[in-house]
Design a protein around this motif. Structure first.
Motif, PDB file in Angstrom:
ATOM      1  N   LYS A 170       0.455  -1.246   0.049  1.00  0.00           N
ATOM      2  CA  LYS A 170      -0.197  -0.140   0.271  1.00  0.00           C
ATOM      3  C   LYS A 170       0.937   1.136   0.125  1.00  0.00           C
ATOM      4  O   LYS A 170       1.824   1.117   0.750  1.00  0.00           O
ATOM      5  CB  LYS A 170      -1.035  -0.200   1.244  1.00  0.00           C
ATOM      6  CG  LYS A 170      -2.245  -0.737   1.402  1.00  0.00           C
ATOM      7  CD  LYS A 170      -2.909  -1.010   2.218  1.00  0.00           C
ATOM      8  CE  LYS A 170      -4.085  -1.518   2.061  1.00  0.00           C
ATOM      9  NZ  LYS A 170      -5.217  -0.849   3.179  1.00  0.00           N
ATOM     10  N   ALA A 171      -0.084   2.313  -0.409  1.00  0.00           N
ATOM     11  CA  ALA A 171       0.837   3.528  -0.601  1.00  0.00           C
ATOM     12  C   ALA A 171       0.222   4.614  -0.854  1.00  0.00           C
ATOM     13  O   ALA A 171      -0.557   4.463  -1.480  1.00  0.00           O
ATOM     14  CB  ALA A 171       2.012   3.399  -1.883  1.00  0.00           C
ATOM     15  N   VAL A 172       0.827   5.927  -0.646  1.00  0.00           N
ATOM     16  CA  VAL A 172       0.298   7.418  -0.647  1.00  0.00           C
ATOM     17  C   VAL A 172       1.500   8.588  -1.100  1.00  0.00           C
ATOM     18  O   VAL A 172       2.438   7.934  -0.374  1.00  0.00           O
ATOM     19  CB  VAL A 172       0.011   7.315   0.538  1.00  0.00           C
ATOM     20  CG1 VAL A 172       0.359   7.603   1.877  1.00  0.00           C
ATOM     21  CG2 VAL A 172      -1.535   8.034   0.564  1.00  0.00           C
ATOM     22  N   ILE A 173       0.353   9.742  -1.339  1.00  0.00           N
ATOM     23  CA  ILE A 173       1.046  10.372  -1.927  1.00  0.00           C
ATOM     24  C   ILE A 173       0.964  11.611  -0.888  1.00  0.00           C
ATOM     25  O   ILE A 173      -1.126  12.149  -1.593  1.00  0.00           O
ATOM     26  CB  ILE A 173       1.334  10.769  -3.287  1.00  0.00           C
ATOM     27  CG1 ILE A 173       2.064   9.457  -3.552  1.00  0.00           C
ATOM     28  CG2 ILE A 173       1.702  12.349  -3.469  1.00  0.00           C
ATOM     29  CD1 ILE A 173       2.397  10.203  -5.497  1.00  0.00           C
ATOM     30  N   GLU A 174       1.318  12.163  -0.237  1.00  0.00           N
ATOM     31  CA  GLU A 174       0.490  13.174   0.734  1.00  0.00           C
ATOM     32  C   GLU A 174       1.518  14.734   0.042  1.00  0.00           C
ATOM     33  O   GLU A 174       2.847  14.777   0.027  1.00  0.00           O
ATOM     34  CB  GLU A 174       1.095  13.093   2.319  1.00  0.00           C
ATOM     35  CG  GLU A 174       0.594  12.048   2.444  1.00  0.00           C
ATOM     36  CD  GLU A 174       0.654  11.048   4.527  1.00  0.00           C
ATOM     37  OE1 GLU A 174       1.235  11.965   5.131  1.00  0.00           O
ATOM     38  OE2 GLU A 174       0.097  10.550   4.312  1.00  0.00           O
ATOM     39  N   ASP A 175       0.931  15.784   1.418  1.00  0.00           N
ATOM     40  CA  ASP A 175       2.178  16.884   1.015  1.00  0.00           C
ATOM     41  C   ASP A 175       2.614  17.028   2.268  1.00  0.00           C
ATOM     42  O   ASP A 175       3.759  18.465   2.131  1.00  0.00           O
ATOM     43  CB  ASP A 175       0.948  18.052   1.024  1.00  0.00           C
ATOM     44  CG  ASP A 175       0.221  18.330   2.345  1.00  0.00           C
ATOM     45  OD1 ASP A 175       0.228  17.514   3.536  1.00  0.00           O
ATOM     46  OD2 ASP A 175      -0.891  19.421   2.375  1.00  0.00           O
ATOM     47  N   GLY A 176       3.086  16.579   3.273  1.00  0.00           N
ATOM     48  CA  GLY A 176       3.911  16.581   4.299  1.00  0.00           C
ATOM     49  C   GLY A 176       3.217  16.735   5.478  1.00  0.00           C
ATOM     50  O   GLY A 176       3.812  16.672   6.506  1.00  0.00           O
ATOM     51  N   GLU A 177       2.182  17.669   5.736  1.00  0.00           N
ATOM     52  CA  GLU A 177       1.350  17.840   6.560  1.00  0.00           C
ATOM     53  C   GLU A 177      -0.108  16.844   6.960  1.00  0.00           C
ATOM     54  O   GLU A 177      -1.112  17.660   7.580  1.00  0.00           O
ATOM     55  CB  GLU A 177       0.545  19.233   6.164  1.00  0.00           C
ATOM     56  CG  GLU A 177       2.325  20.451   6.044  1.00  0.00           C
ATOM     57  CD  GLU A 177       2.796  20.871   7.132  1.00  0.00           C
ATOM     58  OE1 GLU A 177       2.127  20.022   8.455  1.00  0.00           O
ATOM     59  OE2 GLU A 177       4.015  20.801   6.505  1.00  0.00           O
ATOM     60  N   GLY A 178      -0.107  16.069   6.071  1.00  0.00           N
ATOM     61  CA  GLY A 178      -1.039  14.847   6.549  1.00  0.00           C
ATOM     62  C   GLY A 178      -2.608  15.330   5.097  1.00  0.00           C
ATOM     63  O   GLY A 178      -2.634  14.188   4.908  1.00  0.00           O
TER      64      GLY A 178
END
Length: 210
Positions: A170-178
C-alpha cells in the motif's frame, strides 16, 4: 530460423541480464544509490531525517525512466528515501518536483504520480526481499486531490502481506502535512532465484537500502 533449446535460452538470458546490469553499474549506478548525510530542510522533512536513515538516489546515465529521463530540472529534481533499519517493511520517499510533468497547467499528470507510486513500492519490494526485487503485477491508484506543481511531496509505502513470491503493498502520496493526494495498492511478484541473480543480490545489489 535458428531455434535454441530452452536451457540455452535461459543461460543466454541470464548472461544478457548480467552484462546489462554490470554495464549500468559502471555507467552510473543501475539500481544502486548513495547514502548522504541529511541536511536541515526547515520543514516536515527534518523530523524524518532525525528519526530515519537517509538514502539518496542520484541521477544516472542509464535508460531508467525515473532516475534518468525524468530526473532533471523541471521534472524530478530530487528524490530522497528514508527507512528504519529495524523495520524494513516501510519506506518514506520525499521528492521535489518541477512543473514540466503536468497534465493540466500546474497540475501533475496522473501517469507521473502513478509512476512515482510504482517506483517507491518497487523500492520497498527490493528492500523487504533483501535485494531480490520483483515485477509489478498490479497497481491500482485512487486519486483524491490534484497535485499542484512545482512542489515537495511525500510518498509512503509499506508491505502489507506476503504469500510466497507475492508481495502486497500500500502506498500514499501526501504533502507532508497530512493532506492525501492519491492512494495505491500494488502486487509484486518476486523474481525467481537462480545462482546468478542470487549472487548479484548477495554481493552487489541488496538490499538496495542498507
Amino acid at each position: 530460423d535458428v531455434h535454441f533449446p530452452p536451457r540455452a535460452k535461459k543461460v543466454g538470458n541470464a548472461l544478457a541480464w548480467a552484462v546489462s546490469t554490470l554495464a549500468g553499474v559502471v555507467s552510473g549506478g543501475a539500481c544502486l544509490a548513495w547514502a548522504e548525510k541529511a541536511e536541515a530542510f526547515g520543514d516536515f522533512e527534518d523530523e524524518l531525517a532525525s528519526g530515519l536513515t537517509l538514502y539518496q538516489r542520484k541521477r544516472d546515465t542509464s535508460h531508467h525512466l525515473i532516475r534518468g529521463f525524468l530526473s532533471k530540472e523541471g521534472g524530478l529534481e530530487a528524490m530522497r528515501y528514508y527507512y528504519d533499519k529495524d523495520n524494513t517493511s516501510f519506506v518514506v520517499c520525499v521528492v521535489e518536483v518541477g512543473d514540466h510533468v503536468c497534465g493540466w497547467p500546474g497540475v501533475a499528470h496522473g501517469g507521473f504520480t502513478a509512476a512515482l507510486l510504482d517506483e517507491v513500492t518497487g523500492a520497498t519490494c527490493w528492500l523487504t526481499s533483501g535485494g531480490v526485487g520483483g515485477f509489478t503485477a498490479n497497481l491500482t491508484v485512487d486519486y483524491r486531490a490534484p497535485v499542484y506543481l512545482p512542489g515537495k511531496l511525500v510518498i509512503k509505502s509499506r508491505l502489507v502481506h506476503q504469500e510466497r513470491r507475492k508481495q502486497y503493498m500500500k502506498a500514499v502520496i501526501e504533502d507532508g502535512e497530512g493532506k492525501v493526494f492519491c492512494e495505491a495498492k500494488a502486487l509484486y511478484i518476486l523474481r525467481k532465484q537462480n545462482w546468478l541473480n542470487s549472487l548479484w543480490s548477495k554481493w552487489f545489489a541488496g538490499p538496495v537500502i542498507d
